[in-house]
Motif scaffolding. Structure first.
Motif, PDB file in Angstrom:
ATOM      1  N   LEU A   1       0.812  -1.222   0.000  1.00 49.08           N
ATOM      2  CA  LEU A   1       0.000   0.000   0.000  1.00 49.08           C
ATOM      3  C   LEU A   1       0.846   1.274   0.000  1.00 49.08           C
ATOM      4  N   MET A   2       2.093   1.166   0.411  1.00 48.91           N
ATOM      5  CA  MET A   2       2.976   2.334   0.502  1.00 48.91           C
ATOM      6  C   MET A   2       3.898   2.484  -0.705  1.00 48.91           C
TER       7      MET A   2
ATOM      8  N   GLY B   1       3.400   3.357  -3.829  1.00 48.98           N
ATOM      9  CA  GLY B   1       3.195   4.582  -4.606  1.00 48.98           C
ATOM     10  C   GLY B   1       3.879   5.772  -3.953  1.00 48.98           C
ATOM     11  N   VAL B   2       3.712   5.902  -2.654  1.00 51.72           N
ATOM     12  CA  VAL B   2       4.355   6.991  -1.908  1.00 51.72           C
ATOM     13  C   VAL B   2       5.869   6.838  -1.969  1.00 51.72           C
ATOM     14  N   THR B   3       6.339   5.608  -1.825  1.00 53.40           N
ATOM     15  CA  THR B   3       7.776   5.341  -1.863  1.00 53.40           C
ATOM     16  C   THR B   3       8.346   5.684  -3.230  1.00 53.40           C
ATOM     17  N   GLU B   4       7.653   5.325  -4.291  1.00 52.99           N
ATOM     18  CA  GLU B   4       8.111   5.650  -5.642  1.00 52.99           C
ATOM     19  C   GLU B   4       8.205   7.162  -5.843  1.00 52.99           C
ATOM     20  N   LYS B   5       7.247   7.907  -5.302  1.00 52.65           N
ATOM     21  CA  LYS B   5       7.291   9.372  -5.405  1.00 52.65           C
ATOM     22  C   LYS B   5       8.480   9.939  -4.636  1.00 52.65           C
ATOM     23  N   MET B   6       8.787   9.353  -3.484  1.00 52.29           N
ATOM     24  CA  MET B   6       9.941   9.804  -2.705  1.00 52.29           C
ATOM     25  C   MET B   6      11.240   9.537  -3.470  1.00 52.29           C
ATOM     26  N   ILE B   7      11.336   8.378  -4.078  1.00 56.39           N
ATOM     27  CA  ILE B   7      12.523   8.033  -4.852  1.00 56.39           C
ATOM     28  C   ILE B   7      12.654   8.972  -6.057  1.00 56.39           C
TER      29      ILE B   7
END
Length: 121
Positions: A34-35, A37-43
């Motif tokens: 679930l996280m 998408g957020v992780t990809e944006k941070m990367i």
């Protein structure tokens, strides 16, 4: 931080990506689905910050390569443990042969040493 330092130090000696290719593999097996998408944006945000540091003559696609290991198989396959605490290195020569694997307290110095070993082979 260490990945940036390694990249910078190696690029000081070997400025061209055609001489030495550096890829960062990020072990993300502990990130819940679930996280992602957020992780990809941070990367992506970190990638953008790093590309802003490059000179105009450097192609970001050659200099900053980030591979995400969502299931941890790449890092585990190398025998790395606790990559969130200690960076690991895998060095291949120009033919794709394994030169060495390292995980320890001196990754910056070892990166340079192992790259030089790979080039001299």
């Amino acid at each position: 931080e260490l990945a940036r330092e390694i990249n910078t130090k190696v690029r000081d000696i070997y400025p061209n990506a055609s001489d030495v290719l550096i890829a960062s593999i990020i072990d993300m097996h502990g990130v819940p689905k679930l996280m992602r998408g957020v992780t990809e944006k941070m990367i992506a945000g970190e990638y953008d910050k790093e590309t802003a540091r490059l000179s105009a003559d450097q192609d970001p696609a050659d200099i900053i390569i980030i591979l995400v290991d969502w299931n941890g198989k790449m890092t585990a396959g190398a025998g790395f443990e606790d990559t969130d605490k200690q960076l690991g290195l895998i060095v291949l020569d120009a033919d794709g042969n394994l030169v060495d694997i390292y995980q320890g307290d001196e990754p910056v110095n070892m990166a340079i040493e192992l790259v030089e070993k790979a080039i001299s082979n």
